[in-house]
Scaffold this active site. Structure first.
Site, PDB file in Angstrom:
ATOM      1  N   GLY A  11      23.999  -1.918   9.952  1.00  0.00           N
ATOM      2  CA  GLY A  11      24.839  -0.870  10.515  1.00  0.00           C
ATOM      3  C   GLY A  11      24.842  -0.931  12.024  1.00  0.00           C
ATOM      4  CD  GLU A  59      14.563  -4.508  13.500  1.00  0.00           C
ATOM      5  OE1 GLU A  59      13.536  -3.815  13.545  1.00  0.00           O
ATOM      6  OE2 GLU A  59      15.705  -4.030  13.459  1.00  0.00           O
ATOM      7  CD  GLU A 108      14.533   0.854  11.353  1.00  0.00           C
ATOM      8  OE1 GLU A 108      15.283   1.844  11.433  1.00  0.00           O
ATOM      9  OE2 GLU A 108      14.708  -0.171  12.027  1.00  0.00           O
ATOM     10  CD  GLU A 132      20.527   1.667  15.510  1.00  0.00           C
ATOM     11  OE1 GLU A 132      19.594   1.006  16.006  1.00  0.00           O
ATOM     12  OE2 GLU A 132      20.664   1.821  14.284  1.00  0.00           O
ATOM     13  CG  MET A 176      19.501  -5.006  16.626  1.00  0.00           C
ATOM     14  SD  MET A 176      18.048  -4.585  15.628  1.00  0.00           S
ATOM     15  CE  MET A 176      16.764  -4.736  16.859  1.00  0.00           C
TER      16      MET A 176
END
Length: 995
Positions: free
Chosen positions: A316, A180, A375, A353, A318
């Site tokens: 942090g 990403e 997000e 996540e 994915m």
């Protein structure tokens, strides 16, 4: 650049231009068709043509780790031709990628067109194949691309990482992915846009001693080869975007469990010596997965969920579907080494996540313009998942002093951007992975949920996911789903919550001093147009300042709105565009009634209709009052009742700021001094944060927030203290090299010392009390408050002597203060400890402590270590440089270091906007934020220099530094006078015994 390479069955002659791509076909076809590479691309749009749609990828990668760190690959893409075309355009990227062969086959057994020539558009990261005739619309074809590639060193694409095994000191290598937003193309040629979803069938060849993981479970056991290697094949994936594909090849070991109700397999993978540190994340994942299944109304669609701790990781974590990768500090928690904040961080990131597995993976934004859908939503609901797993952390309660203030801080700049913003190229896409997409996105979703209510929120969300699962959607699709749910539930303008609703801002408000609750009337009013309301928050930059003026009799008010800017210069830069902005605002109140406790609170909307009109058309009922109008001022009264103070934006539900007339500010300050608990902790925090930010923006005098802080010795809750110390720390950082700093510290200790003594230098207590203790002691140590300093240094000396294990919550302060107060011996002791620990969270504390020394030559050693990957991992170097910049002795050294190594740093982090952007903001902010001379030097340095994906962050850093310089020039004299007057009064001694 791209290199030409030999084909499998034939090749293209050598000597082509460096930016050309070698295309290999069999020799006979090449002779017959005259295949060639051409210098000009056939397609000149950064977006791929809409003529082809990938349906399935069959990928084979033969991966070698040391010493070559390379792989060969074959990708067979089943594509459907949507429109007749003689051109195939897909993505590929990488200095070392060499396409060695291509071919096209028809699935209908008819002869397929042949590749006649090829080109590369290097800037657009595209391979383009020209065919000798058109493909037929409605037909399906298989495009085969064979290639060679090196494993990347950049923490993007398919890259290499390593760790040192403690048992024998051996360096162990692994290969992992991070795609990403636009780096799947770096691993294999593909149609790398989020709306071009497909299924993926993956096979990996690797060393037999290693384990291969991917999104889906492996098919049986790995197959052994004659060369002593292994081949692992995986089940075909669900339909998903290329950026969610993932694979890892390593010697990691797992711990595993099943989810409580469904029995879904959940595993955490890490190096063998660290894997037991994954137990907290494993337990959290198993529970939160099932929480989100209920929350989203959709089962987790995969048969397993793996969480992997990667030693070198840029972000942090994915959210790769079914194979989530994490920075080690975001997944591993050693119970003996990790602090309260480490534990909360791991649980929150795991929750974030997992939220993406539905919101982002199951339903994906059509294009990166709507990144915030992914997000922002995950950043909001991560708190809900974390609270479900451990309610004692009160993560949702912290939203107003963490996520909300982060969003407002960036969004107050002239260089901000709308939540939904047009982006095209990889640099601009990377640049929007920022606090606007994450934090402001979370804040507006939280606001909407409060307005429409939990039931409507959930029903609309479930409908949205069901309608678009395994597909793509945009912001308007989400608004339509919530709008339909609101209409079905009868939710109109101003409706959606009640005083009894858990989402009501008043639900958390304390009672006392005749404080009203927020109630909601239900007169006959127009239905809620979610898109009309929310577009004002997502499609324009910035946020509003609401100015509430109560009349002299305290029986009525006028509220106006305007865009809030961080500084007068920002307002000037925005010009008329900023002056003309308006929002649809849910305005809530809590108030003090002078007559009774019966006065209702209310929602009040600013301009929730599409129509025009500037007048106020009130409608009233026995339980409240509602006004809706075109965007602009609003006024009303309380039916002849007189109020004392009022606090707008109750519960800090909306992402906006509020100011009041002088009398109301005075009444609020008086209430805080007499009985602060009349307002909820969240509202007390909101008042303090608004007041400080209004002063920074020159919307109120600086004495206003300072006078509000006088009540702090009575404050016991973490949230108001967090807001107050944020404002006071801002002042302290500006003043730390100015003559006024002594008076500032004297006043700070006058308000902080009672709280420091109350919480004490001890371990334990509720979650937020632990946070409060660390914040208070951190502030006290900055001003050398002896009672606090003595206890901290006593613990550091005990640690130096050995045999003492300090409480994890205290270690960061102990290490940092010990190094700051010490010399080379103390610094070296911490450096040795850093080399020995196997706890990621302990490593992080020790790295920061090394940067706290007041010895410049040691700080230069720290900066040198940041670029030596044997000393400091590349993922951690930015944090180390920033720690040096935050040190008053190191701020100039950090700026000097950034200048000297700018090209190297840009090469390392230029594609990672969040890393390079963080570096620019912390170094520029520390060095240039209090000096016009230094600021001009910084501007001069960056003239003509490209900051790559961090260009927006650079502009924001310069704007914020300029605002700080201007603030200090305008207010230093006023601030000094107030502080000197304040500290003349008797205050607690700073020389009492240690705590």
């Amino acid at each position: 650049t791209w290199s030409s390479g030999p084909g499998v069955d034939g090749g293209i002659p050598q000597g082509q231009a460096a930016h050309m791509l070698g295309v290999g076909l069999d020799t006979a076809a090449a002779d017959r068709l005259g295949v060639s590479t051409v210098s000009e691309p056939f397609w000149t749009n950064i977006r791929l043509p809409d003529t082809l749609k990938p349906l399935n990828y069959t990928i084979f990668l033969d991966v070698y780790l040391e010493p070559s760190f390379s792989y060969t690959g074959t990708v067979d893409v089943l594509i459907e031709c949507l429109k007749e075309t003689d051109l195939i355009v897909l993505h590929a990227k990488g200095d070392n990628m060499s396409v060695t062969s291509t071919s096209l086959h028809s699935t209908s057994h008819d002869a397929a067109p042949r590749v006649s020539s090829a080109a590369v558009h290097e800037a657009f990261e595209q391979i383009q194949f020209k065919l000798d005739r058109e493909m037929d619309a409605g037909e399906k074809y298989i495009l085969r691309v064979e290639f060679q590639q090196k494993l990347s060193k950049s923490m993007t694409g398919f890259y290499r990482s390593s760790y040192v095994r403690p048992s024998d000191g051996a360096r162990r290598w692994l290969a992992t992915t991070h795609f990403e937003p636009t780096d799947a193309r770096q691993a294999f040629p593909c149609f790398d846009e989020p709306h071009l979803k497909a299924k993926f069938s993956l096979t990996l060849a690797h060393a037999a001693s290693l384990v291969a993981l991917s999104n889906m479970p492996a098919i049986g056991e790995p197959e052994a080869t004659e060369e002593g290697r292994a081949v692992t094949s995986f089940d075909e994936s669900v339909t998903m975007s290329t950026y969610l594909v993932a694979f890892v090849i390593s010697d990691f070991k797992p711990i595993q469990r099943t989810s409580p109700k469904r029995g879904l397999e959940v595993r955490v993978w890490a190096p063998e010596h660290q894997v037991q540190q994954g137990k907290l994340a494993l337990d959290a994942a198993a529970m939160i997965l099932e929480f989100f299944e209920d929350f989203f109304g959709q089962p987790f669609p995969l048969p397993k969920c793996d969480l992997v701790a990667i030693p070198d990781f840029a972000a942090g974590a994915m959210e790769n579907w079914g194979l989530i990768t994490y920075r080690s500090t975001a997944l591993l928690v050693d119970p003996d080494e990790s602090s309260t904040s480490n534990r909360e961080w791991v649980i929150s990131v795991v929750s974030h996540e997992l939220a993406h597995q539905w919101f982002g993976n199951l339903v994906t934004m059509e294009w990166w313009d709507d990144l915030w859908l992914n997000e922002g939503f995950a950043s909001y609901v991560q708190d809900l998942g974390a609270d479900y797993f451990d309610p004692s952390m009160r993560v949702s309660d912290q939203f107003s002093v963490t996520t909300l203030t982060t969003a407002l801080g960036l969004d107050a700049l002239a260089t901000t951007h709308p939540i939904a913003v047009t982006v095209e190229d990889p640099n601009s896409i990377n640049s929007i992975f920022d606090a606007i997409s994450y934090s402001k996105g979370a804040a507006v979703i939280r606001m909407l949920k409060a307005v429409i209510g939990s039931d409507t929120f959930h029903s609309g969300l479930a409908a949205y996911l069901d309608a678009h699962k395994f597909q793509n959607a945009n912001t308007n699709d989400l608004w339509k789903a919530w709008g339909a749910a609101a209409a079905g539930a009868g939710v109109g303008l101003g409706l959606g919550v009640s005083a009894a609703n858990e989402d009501s801002p008043a639900a958390s408000s304390s009672s006392g001093d005749n404080v009203t609750a927020v109630a909601v009337a239900r007169p006959s009013i127009p239905p809620l147009d979610v898109a009309a309301v929310m577009d004002t928050w997502t499609r324009q930059p910035g946020f509003p300042l609401v100015t509430v003026t109560v009349n002299a009799s305290r029986t009525g008010y006028v509220a106006t709105q305007s865009r809030f800017f961080a500084s007068p210069a920002a307002a000037k830069a925005a010009g008329k565009d900023g002056e003309q902005q308006a929002w649809n605002i849910p305005l809530t109140f809590v108030a003090q009634s002078r007559r009774s406790n019966a006065m209702p609170g209310f929602w009040r909307w600013f301009g929730c209709g599409r129509g025009g009109g500037t007048g106020c058309v009130p409608s009233t009922s026995s339980s409240g009052e509602h006004v809706w109008m075109a965007r602009g001022p609003v006024s009303g009264d309380w039916g002849g009742k007189s109020v004392g103070w009022i606090k707008a934006n109750a519960g800090q539900i909306g992402p906006y700021r509020v100011t009041y007339d002088d009398v109301t500010w005075g009444l609020l300050a008086d209430q805080l001094r007499r009985n602060p608990n009349a307002l909820s902790p969240t509202d007390r925090a909101g008042l303090l944060d608004d007041a400080f930010e209004l002063a920074r923006a020159s919307r109120v005098g600086l004495t206003l927030p300072l006078n509000l802080t006088r009540y702090l010795p009575r404050e016991k809750d973490y949230l108001p203290w967090s807001a107050a110390l944020k404002g006071l720390d801002f002042l302290g950082n500006l003043l730390r090299s100015r003559p006024t700093y002594g008076a500032f510290c004297s006043y700070l200790m006058a308000v902080v010392a009672p709280a420091v003594r109350r919480v004490g230098w001890r371990n334990g207590g509720p979650h937020l009390e632990r946070y409060l203790r660390i914040k208070l002691f951190n502030s006290a140590l900055k001003c050398d408050f002896e009672p606090a300093k003595a206890g901290v240094l006593r613990d550091f000396r005990r640690w130096m002597r050995g045999g003492v294990k300090l409480p994890a919550d205290a270690r960061g302060l102990v290490y940092t203060e010990g190094v700051r107060a010490g010399g080379r011996r103390e610094w070296e002791r911490v450096r040795v400890a850093l080399g020995k620990t196997h706890s990621p969270s302990e490593e992080a504390r020790l790295r920061v402590a090394l940067a706290a020394t007041e010895r410049p030559w040691l700080l230069r050693r720290v900066l040198g270590m940041a670029l030596d990957q044997k000393e400091i991992r590349r993922q951690d170097a930015v944090g180390v440089i920033c720690a040096v910049a935050r040190n008053p002795v190191g701020e100039a050294l950090a700026w000097e270091f950034l200048q000297e190594h700018w090209e190297q740093l840009k090469g390392l982090y230029g594609a990672l906007s969040f890393e390079l952007g963080t570096l620019l903001k912390c170094v520029i902010g520390a060095h240039a934020g209090s000096s016009a001379f230094r600021l001009n030097a910084v501007k001069t340095f960056f003239e003509g220099r490209d900051a790559a994906a961090a260009s927006a962050a650079l502009a924001q850093a310069l704007e914020q530094a300029e605002a700080n310089v201007d603030f200090l020039q305008r207010h230093e004299a006023e601030l000094g006078a107030w502080l000197r007057a304040a500290v003349r009064k008797p205050r607690p001694s700073t020389r009492s015994k240690s705590l």
